[in-house]
Structures are given as C-alpha cells and as structure tokens.
Design a protein around this motif. Sequence first.
Motif, PDB file in Angstrom:
ATOM      1  N   MET A   1       0.845  -1.168   0.000  1.00  0.00           N
ATOM      2  CA  MET A   1       0.000   0.000   0.000  1.00  0.00           C
ATOM      3  C   MET A   1       0.897   1.240   0.000  1.00  0.00           C
ATOM      4  O   MET A   1       1.905   1.288   0.691  1.00  0.00           O
ATOM      5  N   ASP A  88     -12.386   0.088   8.038  1.00  0.00           N
ATOM      6  CA  ASP A  88     -12.076  -0.282   6.657  1.00  0.00           C
ATOM      7  C   ASP A  88     -13.019   0.334   5.627  1.00  0.00           C
ATOM      8  O   ASP A  88     -12.626   0.540   4.481  1.00  0.00           O
ATOM      9  N   LYS A 105      -8.690   2.654   1.949  1.00  0.00           N
ATOM     10  CA  LYS A 105      -8.298   1.743   0.872  1.00  0.00           C
ATOM     11  C   LYS A 105      -8.829   2.276  -0.396  1.00  0.00           C
ATOM     12  O   LYS A 105      -8.917   2.220  -1.379  1.00  0.00           O
TER      13      LYS A 105
END
Length: 105
Positions: A1, A88, A105
């Motif tokens: 990431m 998340d 994300k």
Amino acid sequence: MQCPKCKSDKIDKKNHGKRAGTVVGGGAGAAGGMAGAGAGAEAGAALGLIGGPVGAVAGGVAGAIIGGLLGGTAGGLLGAKAGEVIDDNVLNNYCCLECGHSFSK
C-alpha cells in the motif's frame, strides 16, 4: 500500500473505530454478563453447597465474576470486529508517516 499523495510506502493504521468498538463492546458485554450473572451465581452457589454455606457464597461470587469476565470478553471481541469494519469502510484509517495524509483503501 502506498500513500496516494506522496507515494510513500511508510503507512500506519489508526484503528480508531476498532479501539472505540472494543471499549464500548467490552463495557456493554460486561454489563450484560453481570446482569446475567444471577444465573451464574445460582449455579455457583448450588455447586458450592457441597462445601457448606461458605462454599455456596464463594461459588455465587465466583459465578458472578466469571459471568462478567466472559460477557466483557465476548462484547469486546464483537465490538472490535464492528469497529474494524467501520475503519475499513467508513473512516480514513490509514496515515502516511512521511506526509501525514490520511486515506482509506
């Protein structure tokens, strides 16, 4: 990431939702466990009768304590999972350690 702003790979998770969920779930679970501890205290007292009145009292107290501990643990685990889902999917849970940018994300 990688950070979408500076492309750094030095990323950390904030986990605010998971932490809050653990605290709230643990407290609620402990309260529920203590509320249901009457049944645990009864069972402990019944088993403690073998040891006489002192055994009944000790068994009742132990049953109440175990009910609170188990309820708190179960509530904390469920709260942590719920908080993880919020981290998340809702919050900007990731933070770049280079530029301080927060992102998801």
